[in-house]
Design an enzyme around this catalytic site. Structure first.
Site, mmCIF file in Angstrom:
data_model
loop_
_atom_site.group_PDB
_atom_site.id
_atom_site.type_symbol
_atom_site.label_atom_id
_atom_site.label_comp_id
_atom_site.label_asym_id
_atom_site.label_seq_id
_atom_site.Cartn_x
_atom_site.Cartn_y
_atom_site.Cartn_z
ATOM 1 N N LYS A 115 0.604 -1.364 -0.256
ATOM 2 C CA LYS A 115 0.195 -0.019 -0.378
ATOM 3 C C LYS A 115 0.788 1.542 -0.233
ATOM 4 C CE LYS A 115 -4.084 -1.189 2.005
ATOM 5 N NZ LYS A 115 -5.125 -1.325 3.913
ATOM 6 N N LYS A 175 -9.883 -10.913 -10.153
ATOM 7 C CA LYS A 175 -11.414 -11.160 -9.041
ATOM 8 C C LYS A 175 -11.451 -10.316 -8.853
ATOM 9 C CE LYS A 175 -10.626 -11.721 -4.489
ATOM 10 N NZ LYS A 175 -10.241 -12.067 -3.330
ATOM 11 N N LYS A 209 -14.000 -5.191 -5.316
ATOM 12 C CA LYS A 209 -14.960 -3.491 -4.229
ATOM 13 C C LYS A 209 -13.976 -1.813 -4.650
ATOM 14 C CE LYS A 209 -16.067 -4.167 0.237
ATOM 15 N NZ LYS A 209 -15.808 -4.076 2.118
#
Ligand code: AMP
Ligand code: TRP
Length: 348
Positions: free
Chosen positions: A129, A210, A213
């Site tokens: 991140k 996949k 979100k």
């Protein structure tokens, strides 16, 4: 290990210390999609009543990356409404917002001062991140300590998570063991429960990746509260292949059709043989039309309950207030125990 007294509060299914405690957290960012629903939430719902379950909307974790205040507020209520609409029963699961239970932020400071910096710098999610951002907030490094606190405040036995969170649960175990070694037995050492990859729902516009979100491209995902029109639009455009025959398959070249069939299977509960017989000799147009209707029918009750809940924020806030009170009844005494062990003079 002695467990801090857990008084049963009206509405909490937990019977004092008898059943295994299960804790999971979910960030109020982005919208739940059918991958979340089929891959995780359906299992949480199925497990209700068997163990003592806590589900926490981790808004304090969400702010480890910049958030628009209005979006954070809206998304927190939306996620609560969606989880309840999808079957999380507040009478059987303690559903609460992390920031409503002050013990989380307080205990996070205490355990931050008990965690070697090197342990945090090694976390692979932090490194990934941090690499993606120009300016990294200190909270992002501390993220796993807050997650450890979430888990440890509730004397949690089991933490059901995706594979990507396993390292954080292992760090939680290290933090708990280190603390227990220094100050005496205080924390239950939890174990990660990694879900078997039952459902892995793929993106409809790209069956090689996949459903996620954080991808907001139209056509990528079906949100749990999408309208029937939107669901038909997305499925109509789902990527398939040129084979022209319909059957379950592990062949990567057939991932699109296989994904549609899996979605159909999970929403209708029919056997694979029955599904293949149903689609024998039919074309992809018919497949898509039937999958769309199965998804619409499967999501209809969720969408209807969601609309009712989101239209009544006072009721939603009332439910969350009950959850917070139940959570505090467990977390607050635990925090006092930790403070006492560490040598703080407790407020009278
Ligand atoms: P996330 O969206 O990463 O916050 O994940 C929330 C939960 O949904 C986790 O338990 C994930 O394992 C599960 N999940 C997320 N995406 C998918 C997917 N495409 N298929 C199946 N399960 C998923
Ligand atoms: N970090 C988790 C995730 O992104 C969310 C989370 C926060 C969590 N606190 C937790 C999960 C405690 C399990 C237990 O998915």
């Amino acid at each position: 290990m002695a467990r801090s007294a857990y008084t049963t509060i009206a509405g909490v299914a937990g019977v004092a210390g008898e059943r295994a405690r299960v804790f999971s957290g979910i960030q109020p960012s982005g919208m739940l999609h059918i991958g979340n629903y089929l891959g995780a939430i359906q299992q949480w719902v199925a497990g209700q009543g068997q163990k003592t379950n806590f589900i926490c909307l981790v808004d304090l974790h969400a702010i480890t990356v910049p958030q628009e205040p209005a979006d954070l507020r809206r998304q927190t209520r939306e996620l609560a409404a969606l989880l309840i609409a999808a079957g999380i029963d507040p009478a059987q699961t303690t559903l609460f917002v992390q920031s409503h239970v002050r013990a989380h932020a307080e205990a996070c400071w205490l355990l931050t001062c008990q965690t070697p910096l090197g342990w945090l710098e090694r976390m692979t999610q932090y490194k990934a991140k941090a690499q993606r951002q120009e300016s990294v907030l200190a909270g992002l490094l501390n993220y796993p300590v807050l997650m450890a606190v979430d888990i440890l405040l509730y004397d949690t036995d089991e933490v059901p998570v995706g594979d990507d969170q396993k390292q954080h649960v292992e760090l939680t175990r290290d933090i708990a063991q280190r603390f227990n070694g220094l100050y005496g037995e205080t924390f239950v050492v939890p174990k990660p429960v990694i879900r078997e990859s039952g459902a892995r729902i793929m993106a409809l516009n790209d069956p090689t990746s996949k459903m996620s979100k954080s991808d907001f491209t139209r056509g990528h995902a079906i949100r749990v509260n999408d309208t029937p029109e939107e669901i038909r639009w997305v499925i109509k455009r789902a990527v398939t292949d040129a084979f022209g025959s319909i059957g379950f398959s592990a062949d990567p070249a057939r991932a699109g059709v296989n994904n549609l069939l899996q979605i159909y299977e999970l929403f209708t509960g029919q056997s694979r043989a029955a599904i293949e017989a149903h689609f024998a000799g039919k074309g992809y147009g018919a497949l898509k039309a039937d999958v769309a209707e199965a998804v619409i029918e499967g999501l209809r009750p969720i969408r209807e309950r969601y609309e009712r809940l989101i239209g009544d924020p006072a009721e939603l806030d009332r439910i969350l207030a009950i959850g917070a009170a139940q959570a505090r009844a467990v977390a607050d005494p635990k925090l006092r125990e930790v403070m006492e062990r560490m040598g703080f003079v407790l407020p009278a």
